[in-house]
Design a protein around this motif. Structure first.
Motif, mmCIF file in Angstrom:
data_model
loop_
_atom_site.group_PDB
_atom_site.id
_atom_site.type_symbol
_atom_site.label_atom_id
_atom_site.label_comp_id
_atom_site.label_asym_id
_atom_site.label_seq_id
_atom_site.Cartn_x
_atom_site.Cartn_y
_atom_site.Cartn_z
ATOM 1 N N LEU A 155 12.797 -5.232 52.324
ATOM 2 C CA LEU A 155 11.942 -6.420 52.168
ATOM 3 C C LEU A 155 10.616 -6.075 51.480
ATOM 4 O O LEU A 155 9.910 -6.978 51.022
ATOM 5 C CB LEU A 155 11.671 -7.050 53.542
ATOM 6 N N ASP A 156 10.284 -4.790 51.416
ATOM 7 C CA ASP A 156 9.035 -4.357 50.761
ATOM 8 C C ASP A 156 9.301 -3.756 49.386
ATOM 9 O O ASP A 156 8.463 -3.001 48.862
ATOM 10 C CB ASP A 156 8.318 -3.327 51.641
ATOM 11 N N ALA A 157 10.431 -4.087 48.782
ATOM 12 C CA ALA A 157 10.832 -3.473 47.511
ATOM 13 C C ALA A 157 9.797 -3.687 46.400
ATOM 14 O O ALA A 157 9.597 -2.813 45.551
ATOM 15 C CB ALA A 157 12.190 -4.025 47.077
ATOM 16 N N THR A 158 9.121 -4.833 46.398
ATOM 17 C CA THR A 158 8.126 -5.107 45.344
ATOM 18 C C THR A 158 6.991 -4.093 45.385
ATOM 19 O O THR A 158 6.507 -3.642 44.347
ATOM 20 C CB THR A 158 7.550 -6.530 45.504
ATOM 21 N N TYR A 159 6.561 -3.740 46.589
ATOM 22 C CA TYR A 159 5.494 -2.736 46.741
ATOM 23 C C TYR A 159 6.018 -1.341 46.408
ATOM 24 O O TYR A 159 5.323 -0.543 45.782
ATOM 25 C CB TYR A 159 4.952 -2.752 48.169
ATOM 26 N N VAL A 160 7.227 -1.071 46.830
ATOM 27 C CA VAL A 160 7.827 0.243 46.584
ATOM 28 C C VAL A 160 7.947 0.498 45.082
ATOM 29 O O VAL A 160 7.751 1.623 44.617
ATOM 30 C CB VAL A 160 9.207 0.342 47.277
ATOM 31 N N ASP A 247 -1.253 0.335 64.166
ATOM 32 C CA ASP A 247 0.079 -0.249 64.339
ATOM 33 C C ASP A 247 1.197 0.776 64.168
ATOM 34 O O ASP A 247 2.367 0.466 64.419
ATOM 35 C CB ASP A 247 0.294 -1.386 63.327
ATOM 36 N N VAL A 248 0.850 1.971 63.715
ATOM 37 C CA VAL A 248 1.866 3.000 63.459
ATOM 38 C C VAL A 248 2.431 3.504 64.780
ATOM 39 O O VAL A 248 1.696 3.872 65.688
ATOM 40 C CB VAL A 248 1.279 4.172 62.650
ATOM 41 N N LYS A 249 3.768 3.503 64.893
ATOM 42 C CA LYS A 249 4.432 3.975 66.111
ATOM 43 C C LYS A 249 5.413 5.078 65.740
ATOM 44 O O LYS A 249 5.711 5.298 64.585
ATOM 45 C CB LYS A 249 5.204 2.831 66.788
ATOM 46 N N GLY A 250 5.965 5.714 66.779
ATOM 47 C CA GLY A 250 6.989 6.727 66.537
ATOM 48 C C GLY A 250 6.392 8.077 66.218
ATOM 49 O O GLY A 250 5.273 8.411 66.618
ATOM 50 N N VAL A 251 7.130 8.862 65.453
ATOM 51 C CA VAL A 251 6.768 10.276 65.248
ATOM 52 C C VAL A 251 5.795 10.503 64.103
ATOM 53 O O VAL A 251 5.321 11.613 63.910
ATOM 54 C CB VAL A 251 8.050 11.102 64.980
ATOM 55 N N ILE A 252 5.486 9.460 63.327
ATOM 56 C CA ILE A 252 4.692 9.660 62.113
ATOM 57 C C ILE A 252 3.208 9.798 62.440
ATOM 58 O O ILE A 252 2.610 8.893 63.015
ATOM 59 C CB ILE A 252 4.881 8.485 61.138
ATOM 60 N N PRO A 253 2.559 10.921 62.053
ATOM 61 C CA PRO A 253 1.105 11.037 62.243
ATOM 62 C C PRO A 253 0.377 10.299 61.126
ATOM 63 O O PRO A 253 0.918 10.128 60.028
ATOM 64 C CB PRO A 253 0.869 12.547 62.144
ATOM 65 N N THR A 254 -0.835 9.845 61.397
ATOM 66 C CA THR A 254 -1.568 9.079 60.378
ATOM 67 C C THR A 254 -2.680 9.902 59.727
ATOM 68 O O THR A 254 -3.425 9.391 58.914
ATOM 69 C CB THR A 254 -2.192 7.825 61.010
ATOM 70 N N THR A 255 -2.775 11.186 60.074
ATOM 71 C CA THR A 255 -3.888 12.003 59.578
ATOM 72 C C THR A 255 -3.908 12.096 58.055
ATOM 73 O O THR A 255 -4.965 12.107 57.443
ATOM 74 C CB THR A 255 -3.812 13.423 60.175
ATOM 75 N N ASN A 256 -2.737 12.192 57.419
ATOM 76 C CA ASN A 256 -2.678 12.312 55.957
ATOM 77 C C ASN A 256 -2.194 11.014 55.323
ATOM 78 O O ASN A 256 -1.633 11.021 54.237
ATOM 79 C CB ASN A 256 -1.734 13.454 55.555
ATOM 80 N N GLY A 257 -2.403 9.909 56.026
ATOM 81 C CA GLY A 257 -1.912 8.625 55.523
ATOM 82 C C GLY A 257 -2.888 7.932 54.593
ATOM 83 O O GLY A 257 -4.037 8.348 54.429
ATOM 84 N N MET A 258 -2.418 6.856 53.980
ATOM 85 C CA MET A 258 -3.236 6.051 53.081
ATOM 86 C C MET A 258 -2.727 4.615 53.088
ATOM 87 O O MET A 258 -1.580 4.359 53.459
ATOM 88 C CB MET A 258 -3.173 6.608 51.650
ATOM 89 N N LYS A 259 -3.598 3.695 52.748
ATOM 90 C CA LYS A 259 -3.182 2.315 52.534
ATOM 91 C C LYS A 259 -2.864 2.145 51.056
ATOM 92 O O LYS A 259 -3.476 2.791 50.198
ATOM 93 C CB LYS A 259 -4.272 1.341 52.979
ATOM 94 N N ILE A 260 -1.936 1.264 50.779
ATOM 95 C CA ILE A 260 -1.413 1.163 49.422
ATOM 96 C C ILE A 260 -2.464 0.694 48.418
ATOM 97 O O ILE A 260 -2.320 0.883 47.211
ATOM 98 C CB ILE A 260 -0.176 0.229 49.397
#
Length: 413
Positions: A155-160, A247-260
């Motif tokens: 459903l997010d293919a346009t952003y991808v 809002d991030v859940k599960g195993v993914i850490p957000t330390t090296n994350g970014m917003k699009i």
């Protein structure tokens, strides 16, 4: 007896299983009352129902049987919550305390169900783990090719697509990008999607997680998350607003994350990708011009999506208010207060806690408006919840959320 395997990393499976066993033990200890009241019986039934349904979902999702016969799930479900002894004794003319008899029977059921979980814990060491969750003991003799895998919801293919554009601007060849939503970047025609992912995931793959509400509502995306986390070492979370780090859940850490739409983070992304694939850096002026053009497109896309989502949500909210009879919640405060006094006539701390919890549940019920669910089906869910738990708003909310999530999973099939 059919062969059963664990459909999750073994350590994580055992952690979850131990948690449910501890909850079962806690449930038994909390309700050790010799002469229970009707209110205490109802509370035990409610707590048991929560635990029982959650454990059944856990056993259904985390265990896989080749012949679709999950003996542990069946044994757990088949512990009979209905006690026929009082009826038999009554027919025989014996005097029976219905409340106490049922209360003791439910405690016995908890113990039997917990015994099944303890047995599973002991036997789990002999059970196989699904192929895509197995630890890699020996690397294949062939040289693993470095690739970038984009884990996302369709459903997010346009952003991808914009992320793919950015990667290609950096200099990543299309054959080194694995993305199932676009021809030329994903599974070849005729190949099995999950099998392709399992074969291609390894320690030489950089995973870009494109995270959104759509991602967490997709069973396929969550399966990908588990598989990629086990088999790969490098991960970059990319968030699509309004989805946020909290809002991030599960195993993914957000330390090296970014917003699009975070411009400064794209330079860091460029450096990581160049170093990972050992690319010759693109001319800086060319990079900045092309990056800024993509960011402008993303800005428009986010604004249009936000506006469209808001219009859909407002229209649906208006229709839901008309269809779902929100007058059901009129005079709710007095009903909650009366119920709290009935349940805990001499415990004012519990009364206050009960009032706060149920008022919070009512507010969440009023605002519960899943825009991806068919309105008529949601109306059926809500009406049934109200019938089943007329004055228990926490149970209504829990029921709605579980039914909506199950409906989403059905829609994924």
């Amino acid at each position: 007896m059919s062969k059963i395997e664990i459909d999750y990393p073994r350590n994580e499976f055992l952690k979850e299983l131990k948690t449910y066993i501890e909850e079962g033990n806690k449930l038994s200890k909390t309700f050790q009352i010799q002469i229970p009241t009707q209110i205490q019986l109802e509370k035990l039934e409610r707590e048991l129902k929560f635990w029982d349904e959650e454990v059944q979902e856990f056993l259904k999702i985390r265990l896989h049987s080749i012949l679709s016969t999950n003996e542990y799930l069946n044994d757990f479900k088949n512990v009979n919550l209905v006690d026929w002894n009082p009826a038999i004794k009554a027919l025989a003319g014996q005097k029976v305390n219905q409340t106490q008899s049922k209360y003791q029977h439910l405690l016995a059921c908890i113990q039997k169900k917990n015994d099944i979980l303890v047995l599973l814990e002991r036997k789990s060491k002999f059970m196989d783990v699904a192929e895509y969750y197995q630890d890699i003991a020996i690397e294949n003799s062939e040289i693993k090719m470095k690739e970038i895998f984009i884990s996302h919801s369709s459903l997010d293919a346009t952003y991808v697509e914009k992320i793919i554009d950015i990667l290609e601007i950096i200099g990543v060849p299309s054959e080194k990008i694995f993305c199932s939503s676009f021809e030329g970047y994903g599974v070849r025609l005729g190949n099995d999607f999950l099998q392709d992912i399992r074969k291609r995931l390894n320690s030489q793959v950089l995973v870009v997680f494109v995270l959104s509400e759509n991602f967490y509502s997709s069973v396929v995306s969550l399966c990908e998350m588990g598989a990629t986390w086990v088999k790969t070492n490098s991960h970059i979370p990319v968030l699509i607003p309004p989805f946020d780090y909290k809002d991030v859940k599960g195993v993914i850490p957000t330390t090296n994350g970014m917003k699009i739409n975070e411009k400064p983070k794209y330079n860091s992304l460029k450096t990581i990708v160049e170093e990972f694939l050992e690319l010759e850096p693109i001319n800086n002026s060319v990079w900045e011009r092309k990056r800024d053009n993509i960011l402008k497109e993303l800005k428009l896309l986010l604004e249009n999506t936000s506006s469209s989502n808001e219009q859909v949500a407002n229209a649906k909210s208006k229709k839901l208010k008309e269809n779902l009879n929100l007058s059901f919640y009129d005079n709710i405060d007095s009903i909650i207060k009366r119920k709290s006094e009935e349940e805990w006539p001499d415990d004012f701390e519990m009364q206050l806690d009960y009032i706060n919890r149920h008022k919070s549940a009512v507010e969440k019920l009023k605002n519960h408006n899943p825009i991806d669910i068919d309105e008529d089906k949601f109306k059926v869910i809500r009406e049934k919840g109200r019938r089943e738990w007329k004055d228990d708003y926490e149970m209504q909310l829990d029921y709605e959320k579980r039914q909506v999530e199950s409906l989403r999973r059905l829609n994924e099939q």
